[in-house]
Write a protein that holds these residues in place. Structure first.
Motif, PDB file in Angstrom:
ATOM      1  N   VAL A  68       0.744  -1.292   0.086  1.00  0.00           N
ATOM      2  CA  VAL A  68      -0.001   0.181  -0.011  1.00  0.00           C
ATOM      3  C   VAL A  68       0.867   1.254   0.002  1.00  0.00           C
ATOM      4  O   VAL A  68       0.682   2.081  -0.827  1.00  0.00           O
ATOM      5  CB  VAL A  68      -0.915   0.030   1.381  1.00  0.00           C
ATOM      6  N   VAL A  76      -2.822   2.029  -3.543  1.00  0.00           N
ATOM      7  CA  VAL A  76      -4.267   2.121  -3.769  1.00  0.00           C
ATOM      8  C   VAL A  76      -4.366   2.814  -5.203  1.00  0.00           C
ATOM      9  O   VAL A  76      -5.079   2.225  -6.038  1.00  0.00           O
ATOM     10  CB  VAL A  76      -4.931   2.926  -2.809  1.00  0.00           C
ATOM     11  N   THR A  79      -3.182   0.526  -7.924  1.00  0.00           N
ATOM     12  CA  THR A  79      -4.232  -0.621  -8.523  1.00  0.00           C
ATOM     13  C   THR A  79      -5.231  -0.180  -9.078  1.00  0.00           C
ATOM     14  O   THR A  79      -5.708  -0.877 -10.126  1.00  0.00           O
ATOM     15  CB  THR A  79      -4.832  -1.185  -6.880  1.00  0.00           C
ATOM     16  N   VAL A  93      -3.471  -7.156  -2.620  1.00  0.00           N
ATOM     17  CA  VAL A  93      -2.608  -6.203  -1.586  1.00  0.00           C
ATOM     18  C   VAL A  93      -2.181  -7.147  -0.568  1.00  0.00           C
ATOM     19  O   VAL A  93      -2.876  -7.869   0.163  1.00  0.00           O
ATOM     20  CB  VAL A  93      -3.791  -5.298  -1.276  1.00  0.00           C
ATOM     21  N   ALA A 106      -8.813   0.112  -0.904  1.00  0.00           N
ATOM     22  CA  ALA A 106      -7.981  -0.792  -1.856  1.00  0.00           C
ATOM     23  C   ALA A 106      -9.003  -1.829  -2.639  1.00  0.00           C
ATOM     24  O   ALA A 106      -9.234  -1.936  -3.878  1.00  0.00           O
ATOM     25  CB  ALA A 106      -7.125  -1.947  -1.156  1.00  0.00           C
ATOM     26  N   TYR A 114      -6.817  -9.106   0.073  1.00  0.00           N
ATOM     27  CA  TYR A 114      -6.011  -8.195   0.890  1.00  0.00           C
ATOM     28  C   TYR A 114      -5.557  -8.991   1.974  1.00  0.00           C
ATOM     29  O   TYR A 114      -6.493  -9.660   2.772  1.00  0.00           O
ATOM     30  CB  TYR A 114      -7.179  -7.318   1.206  1.00  0.00           C
TER      31      TYR A 114
END
Length: 226
Positions: A68, A76, A79, A93, A106, A114
């Protein structure tokens, strides 16, 4: 790396992975871990979000393992841009940040998984293979908090659905077809079809794909690694 296959069967292609993390030691450690796993092929590394977007466009991996907090462009935003530029690439992530807003941001940006750093080797392998297959994955440490955080808007958007319709939509968002939904809920396929028609009408969407996309935005369809 691809595991052995039975004689006469073609080898299954390894999942191609790009790592994006600004810490060299972490990046090398993750790279060494992924390279040691069956079914995964490490194809590149990036030290910033901007590099991740560029390398993903050049290398066309199946999965980007994304941190991140990175310089020039965070994970973010990377992405978001990567998903727009290379829609077929799945983002997983893997970060130390577990605050609700970071997780939710995210997900909204298009991440399909995640995990927190410190996840076990098998958990990471399972997550990489799952997101490459189109599944949604969230580590158990943040699953409940993510659903709570995203559940508030869902109660408004999906509030018109009955509990059974919501169950059907959740299973569709997990990637199940009509037969699998029927088996899971103990319903006839025709009954599932009727529920789906009702869901489409109540949500005001024209297709299952649109309903699934909306459901995932609202927090349905998430699964932890099996």
């Amino acid at each position: 790396m691809v595991g052995p296959t039975a004689p006469g069967r073609p080898a299954r292609a390894a999942v191609r992975v790009l790592i994006a993390d600004d810490h060299p030691v972490v990046r090398r450690g993750m790279g060494a871990l992924l390279s040691s796993l069956d079914g995964i092929d490490l194809v590149g590394e990036a030290a910033t979000g901007a590099e991740a977007v560029r390398e993903a466009q050049l290398l066309r991996p199946d999965v980007v393992v994304m941190d991140v907090q990175m310089p020039t462009m965070d994970g973010v935003e990377a992405t978001r841009r990567l998903r727009a530029a290379v829609p077929g690439v799945a983002v997983l992530v893997v970060t130390m940040f577990e605050d609700d807003e970071t997780v939710a941001a995210a997900v909204r940006a298009g991440a399909r998984g995640y995990l927190l750093k410190g996840a076990g080797q098998e958990e990471i392998r399972t997550a990489v293979l799952a997101v490459a297959a189109g599944q949604l994955v969230v580590g158990p440490q943040v699953a409940a908090r993510l659903l709570d955080h995203l559940g508030h808007p869902a109660s408004t958007v999906l509030g018109a659905l009955t509990s059974r319709e919501r169950d059907v939509l959740d299973l569709l968002a997990r990637g199940h077809g009509t037969a699998a939904v029927a088996a899971a809920l103990g319903l006839a396929p025709k009954t599932v079809g009727n529920h789906v028609s009702a869901v489409l009408g109540k949500l005001g969407v024209g297709s299952r794909a649109d309903a699934v996309a909306l459901a995932r935005r609202e927090g349905l369809g998430w699964t932890g690694p099996p």
